[in-house]
Write an enzyme that holds these catalytic residues in place. Structure first.
Site, PDB file in Angstrom:
ATOM      1  N   HIS A 182       7.818   3.866   2.488  1.00 38.62           N
ATOM      2  CA  HIS A 182       6.364   3.911   2.676  1.00 38.62           C
ATOM      3  C   HIS A 182       5.899   2.709   3.502  1.00 38.62           C
ATOM      4  O   HIS A 182       5.086   2.846   4.427  1.00 38.62           O
ATOM      5  CB  HIS A 182       5.672   3.923   1.311  1.00 38.62           C
ATOM      6  CG  HIS A 182       4.178   3.845   1.385  1.00 38.62           C
ATOM      7  ND1 HIS A 182       3.399   4.824   1.969  1.00 38.62           N
ATOM      8  CD2 HIS A 182       3.298   2.901   0.952  1.00 38.62           C
ATOM      9  CE1 HIS A 182       2.124   4.492   1.883  1.00 38.62           C
ATOM     10  NE2 HIS A 182       2.032   3.327   1.272  1.00 38.62           N
ATOM     11  N   LYS A 187     -10.325   2.359  -1.808  1.00 40.52           N
ATOM     12  CA  LYS A 187      -9.462   2.680  -2.951  1.00 40.52           C
ATOM     13  C   LYS A 187     -10.215   2.809  -4.272  1.00 40.52           C
ATOM     14  O   LYS A 187      -9.770   3.504  -5.169  1.00 40.52           O
ATOM     15  CB  LYS A 187      -8.420   1.563  -3.133  1.00 40.52           C
ATOM     16  CG  LYS A 187      -7.456   1.431  -1.981  1.00 40.52           C
ATOM     17  CD  LYS A 187      -6.353   2.446  -2.081  1.00 40.52           C
ATOM     18  CE  LYS A 187      -5.209   2.091  -1.157  1.00 40.52           C
ATOM     19  NZ  LYS A 187      -4.070   2.992  -1.326  1.00 40.52           N
ATOM     20  N   PHE A 206       3.199  -2.282  -3.841  1.00 41.55           N
ATOM     21  CA  PHE A 206       3.522  -1.703  -2.515  1.00 41.55           C
ATOM     22  C   PHE A 206       5.040  -1.801  -2.402  1.00 41.55           C
ATOM     23  O   PHE A 206       5.567  -2.592  -1.638  1.00 41.55           O
ATOM     24  CB  PHE A 206       2.799  -2.566  -1.466  1.00 41.55           C
ATOM     25  CG  PHE A 206       2.791  -2.056  -0.054  1.00 41.55           C
ATOM     26  CD1 PHE A 206       2.414  -0.763   0.257  1.00 41.55           C
ATOM     27  CD2 PHE A 206       3.131  -2.912   0.994  1.00 41.55           C
ATOM     28  CE1 PHE A 206       2.382  -0.330   1.588  1.00 41.55           C
ATOM     29  CE2 PHE A 206       3.096  -2.487   2.324  1.00 41.55           C
ATOM     30  CZ  PHE A 206       2.723  -1.187   2.608  1.00 41.55           C
ATOM     31  N   GLU A 220       2.234   8.128  -6.856  1.00 42.75           N
ATOM     32  CA  GLU A 220       2.670   6.883  -7.489  1.00 42.75           C
ATOM     33  C   GLU A 220       3.049   7.143  -8.947  1.00 42.75           C
ATOM     34  O   GLU A 220       2.743   8.192  -9.508  1.00 42.75           O
ATOM     35  CB  GLU A 220       1.552   5.827  -7.472  1.00 42.75           C
ATOM     36  CG  GLU A 220       1.045   5.472  -6.085  1.00 42.75           C
ATOM     37  CD  GLU A 220       0.257   4.165  -6.055  1.00 42.75           C
ATOM     38  OE1 GLU A 220       0.501   3.286  -6.929  1.00 42.75           O
ATOM     39  OE2 GLU A 220      -0.591   4.017  -5.162  1.00 42.75           O
ATOM     40  N   GLU A 249      -2.103   9.653  -3.026  1.00 43.50           N
ATOM     41  CA  GLU A 249      -0.921   8.789  -3.008  1.00 43.50           C
ATOM     42  C   GLU A 249      -0.077   9.101  -4.235  1.00 43.50           C
ATOM     43  O   GLU A 249      -0.562   9.023  -5.371  1.00 43.50           O
ATOM     44  CB  GLU A 249      -1.297   7.306  -3.008  1.00 43.50           C
ATOM     45  CG  GLU A 249      -1.805   6.825  -1.663  1.00 43.50           C
ATOM     46  CD  GLU A 249      -1.867   5.309  -1.544  1.00 43.50           C
ATOM     47  OE1 GLU A 249      -1.709   4.802  -0.427  1.00 43.50           O
ATOM     48  OE2 GLU A 249      -2.085   4.644  -2.571  1.00 43.50           O
ATOM     49  N   ASP A 300      -3.359   7.430  -6.588  1.00 45.88           N
ATOM     50  CA  ASP A 300      -4.317   6.419  -6.149  1.00 45.88           C
ATOM     51  C   ASP A 300      -4.999   6.933  -4.881  1.00 45.88           C
ATOM     52  O   ASP A 300      -4.619   6.591  -3.763  1.00 45.88           O
ATOM     53  CB  ASP A 300      -3.599   5.092  -5.894  1.00 45.88           C
ATOM     54  CG  ASP A 300      -4.578   3.959  -5.667  1.00 45.88           C
ATOM     55  OD1 ASP A 300      -5.695   4.041  -6.196  1.00 45.88           O
ATOM     56  OD2 ASP A 300      -4.229   3.004  -4.961  1.00 45.88           O
ATOM     57  N   GLN A 310     -10.645   2.283   4.502  1.00 48.43           N
ATOM     58  CA  GLN A 310      -9.662   1.218   4.276  1.00 48.43           C
ATOM     59  C   GLN A 310      -9.290   0.501   5.585  1.00 48.43           C
ATOM     60  O   GLN A 310      -9.208  -0.729   5.631  1.00 48.43           O
ATOM     61  CB  GLN A 310      -8.411   1.817   3.625  1.00 48.43           C
ATOM     62  CG  GLN A 310      -7.338   0.805   3.266  1.00 48.43           C
ATOM     63  CD  GLN A 310      -6.101   1.468   2.667  1.00 48.43           C
ATOM     64  OE1 GLN A 310      -6.099   2.656   2.368  1.00 48.43           O
ATOM     65  NE2 GLN A 310      -5.045   0.696   2.492  1.00 48.43           N
ATOM     66  N   THR A 351       2.796   3.874  -3.286  1.00 46.69           N
ATOM     67  CA  THR A 351       3.250   5.214  -2.890  1.00 46.69           C
ATOM     68  C   THR A 351       4.776   5.272  -2.877  1.00 46.69           C
ATOM     69  O   THR A 351       5.433   4.415  -2.300  1.00 46.69           O
ATOM     70  CB  THR A 351       2.704   5.556  -1.494  1.00 46.69           C
ATOM     71  OG1 THR A 351       1.274   5.486  -1.546  1.00 46.69           O
ATOM     72  CG2 THR A 351       3.116   6.951  -1.067  1.00 46.69           C
ATOM     73  N   THR A 357      -8.894   6.610  -9.278  1.00 54.89           N
ATOM     74  CA  THR A 357      -7.448   6.570  -9.464  1.00 54.89           C
ATOM     75  C   THR A 357      -7.140   7.424 -10.681  1.00 54.89           C
ATOM     76  O   THR A 357      -7.650   7.141 -11.771  1.00 54.89           O
ATOM     77  CB  THR A 357      -6.960   5.118  -9.704  1.00 54.89           C
ATOM     78  OG1 THR A 357      -7.322   4.314  -8.582  1.00 54.89           O
ATOM     79  CG2 THR A 357      -5.463   5.068  -9.922  1.00 54.89           C
ATOM     80  N   ASP A 383      -2.175  -2.639  -8.152  1.00 58.50           N
ATOM     81  CA  ASP A 383      -1.405  -1.658  -7.383  1.00 58.50           C
ATOM     82  C   ASP A 383      -0.415  -2.380  -6.481  1.00 58.50           C
ATOM     83  O   ASP A 383      -0.814  -3.202  -5.650  1.00 58.50           O
ATOM     84  CB  ASP A 383      -2.350  -0.786  -6.555  1.00 58.50           C
ATOM     85  CG  ASP A 383      -1.672   0.491  -6.080  1.00 58.50           C
ATOM     86  OD1 ASP A 383      -0.752   0.969  -6.768  1.00 58.50           O
ATOM     87  OD2 ASP A 383      -2.068   1.022  -5.030  1.00 58.50           O
ATOM     88  N   GLU A 397       1.341   9.483   5.878  1.00 57.94           N
ATOM     89  CA  GLU A 397       2.705   9.554   6.411  1.00 57.94           C
ATOM     90  C   GLU A 397       3.060  10.972   6.855  1.00 57.94           C
ATOM     91  O   GLU A 397       3.673  11.162   7.898  1.00 57.94           O
ATOM     92  CB  GLU A 397       3.698   9.105   5.345  1.00 57.94           C
ATOM     93  CG  GLU A 397       3.607   7.640   4.973  1.00 57.94           C
ATOM     94  CD  GLU A 397       4.520   7.323   3.804  1.00 57.94           C
ATOM     95  OE1 GLU A 397       5.734   7.169   4.021  1.00 57.94           O
ATOM     96  OE2 GLU A 397       4.014   7.259   2.659  1.00 57.94           O
ATOM     97  N   ARG A 436      -8.642   6.621   4.033  1.00 58.97           N
ATOM     98  CA  ARG A 436      -7.907   5.842   5.045  1.00 58.97           C
ATOM     99  C   ARG A 436      -8.814   5.248   6.111  1.00 58.97           C
ATOM    100  O   ARG A 436      -8.536   4.153   6.634  1.00 58.97           O
ATOM    101  CB  ARG A 436      -6.848   6.738   5.713  1.00 58.97           C
ATOM    102  CG  ARG A 436      -5.839   7.344   4.757  1.00 58.97           C
ATOM    103  CD  ARG A 436      -5.039   6.295   4.028  1.00 58.97           C
ATOM    104  NE  ARG A 436      -3.983   6.890   3.214  1.00 58.97           N
ATOM    105  CZ  ARG A 436      -3.209   6.188   2.399  1.00 58.97           C
ATOM    106  NH1 ARG A 436      -3.365   4.892   2.271  1.00 58.97           N
ATOM    107  NH2 ARG A 436      -2.263   6.793   1.699  1.00 58.97           N
TER     108      ARG A 436
END
Length: 421
Positions: free
Chosen positions: A138, A258, A133, A206, A204, A238, A245, A355, A262, A131, A369, A242
């Protein structure tokens, strides 16, 4: 030039016109073995039947058993010349002017299965999942939330596509329930961490690359050949816890926050189908290092949406509208960077984009977000949400519109169910 038409009636708003022909794996009956297919309108074309009828008669596919496999790994490993040959064969077979399938009632009955009656499965056996970023918006938003305005984006981010290695075993097909994960989170008012069901469960938005031939261990993929290693794209959610994490990720990155699930969409849209919607990617500043510098740097104009249906509600509401064009690092840069140390990618591997958020508030690609980590509430059909509740359903969708047709990805859907006792 007149628009290519199929003998199968396809609604103008369908995600699956003859210009698309995305690949998937399905069972026509619950007891049937899985087999590859392509989506056309409201039907799946059974590629095992087309192969058995001897209709893949090009030099690369005529002796191949790739369409008699339970997944697409064998086919995607064959590379772009074989993918182009298959696409040309299928577009000709399904076209309005070609009688071979159109006028063969027996073969049509066997090979064209209503989409509504099939079970869709993971299109590939996923050996590895990474994954990335890669959305600047984001990245900035997450930096503001967790580090403050001084250094929202770290220096290395502009130099390389940041990523972590995900968990392939929990990649699931659209429609699979997602069990709320349990785990540890930051201590609240004591020295003992919280333990229990996640209180900050998130989606998320993606997309993900499906890797084609891959590379040998120790032999990186040249950036200007990287596109030949990308079979196509799927939608990807995904799911993220939070709170779990935030407590675990220093110093080694995401783990249990995570790896519980997925979700990917069932249809792989090929780069050939997406080519009319490609455009030159914006210049990167600072310029990337030579191994990431492309002769042709492409992004794709793919509109993306997230719909949330709150528990107990009949209707869903749109919470995010974004676009794949908001990626800073391109799909080919992601793949080339992944191999620069000699890491070997294999057919069917999945590379998530991270994301996909845009510059506007409504284009933020996750609840972290959208609610600024729960500081604000989001109204969905009159119901307030900070994070996902049990029974909430999340649907991602994506499409390109233009040239008289739509290239779509279908849906990527999942429902949150309560944590295991």
């Amino acid at each position: 030039m007149s628009l290519l038409q199929s003998f199968i009636e396809v609604h103008p708003d369908s995600h699956f016109p003859i210009q698309n022909l995305p690949y998937g794996v399905f069972k026509p009956q619950p007891t049937s073995p899985p087999r590859p297919g392509v989506a056309i309108g409201h039907f799946v074309l059974d590629l095992s039947e087309i192969a058995s009828a001897g209709l893949f008669h090009g030099p690369l596919l005529k002796n191949s058993d790739c369409f008699h496999q339970p997944n697409l790994n064998n086919f995607v490993s064959l590379g772009r010349p074989a993918w182009k040959e298959a696409r040309a064969t299928l577009q000709k077979l399904l076209s309005a002017t070609e009688p071979t399938l159109r006028d063969n009632a027996v073969l049509r009955q066997k090979a064209l299965v209503p989409l509504s009656s099939v079970e869709l499965l993971l299109p590939v056996a996923v050996g590895d999942y990474t994954d990335f970023f890669c959305s600047l918006h984001h990245t900035k938003n997450c930096g503001f939330i967790f580090r403050g305005p001084e250094t929202p984006v770290l220096d290395n981010w502009y130099r390389l596509p940041v990523a972590y290695h995900g968990r392939a075993s929990s990649v699931v097909i659209s429609g699979t329930d997602i069990v709320r994960p349990r785990g540890q989170a930051h201590p609240a008012g004591s020295s003992t961490p919280y333990f229990g069901p996640s209180l900050k469960l998130d989606f998320e938005l993606e997309m993900a690359t499906i890797v084609g031939p891959g590379n040998e261990l120790g032999k990186p993929v040249d950036i200007n050949n990287a596109e030949d290693h990308i079979f196509g794209l799927v939608l990807m959610n995904d799911w993220s816890a939070r709170d779990i994490q935030a407590w675990e990720y220093i110093p080694l990155g995401p783990f249990l926050g995570k790896s519980f699930g997925t979700t990917i969409s069932p249809w792989i849209v090929t780069l050939e189908a997406l080519e009319p919607f490609a455009f030159e990617a914006p210049k990167q500043d600072p310029p990337p290092l030579p191994y990431l510098t492309e002769k042709v740097s492409k992004n794709y104009d793919i509109s993306l949406e997230v719909h949330v249906k709150p528990a107990g509600h009949k209707d869903s509401g749109v919470v995010t509208r974004s676009n794949l064009k908001h990626l800073y690092w391109t799909l080919t840069q992601q793949l080339a960077h992944h191999t620069i140390n000699g890491c070997n990618l294999r057919p069917g591997d999945i590379l998530g984009t991270g994301t996909v958020s845009g510059p506007e508030p409504e284009s933020r690609g996750c609840l972290l977000e959208l609610t600024w980590n729960g500081q604000n509430t989001l109204s969905v059909n009159g119901t307030n949400r900070k994070f996902l509740e049990d029974g909430d359903e999340v649907t991602l969708t994506g499409y390109c519109k233009g040239n008289g047709y739509t290239i779509g990805f279908g849906n990527c859907w999942g429902k949150i169910v309560p944590a295991a006792p």
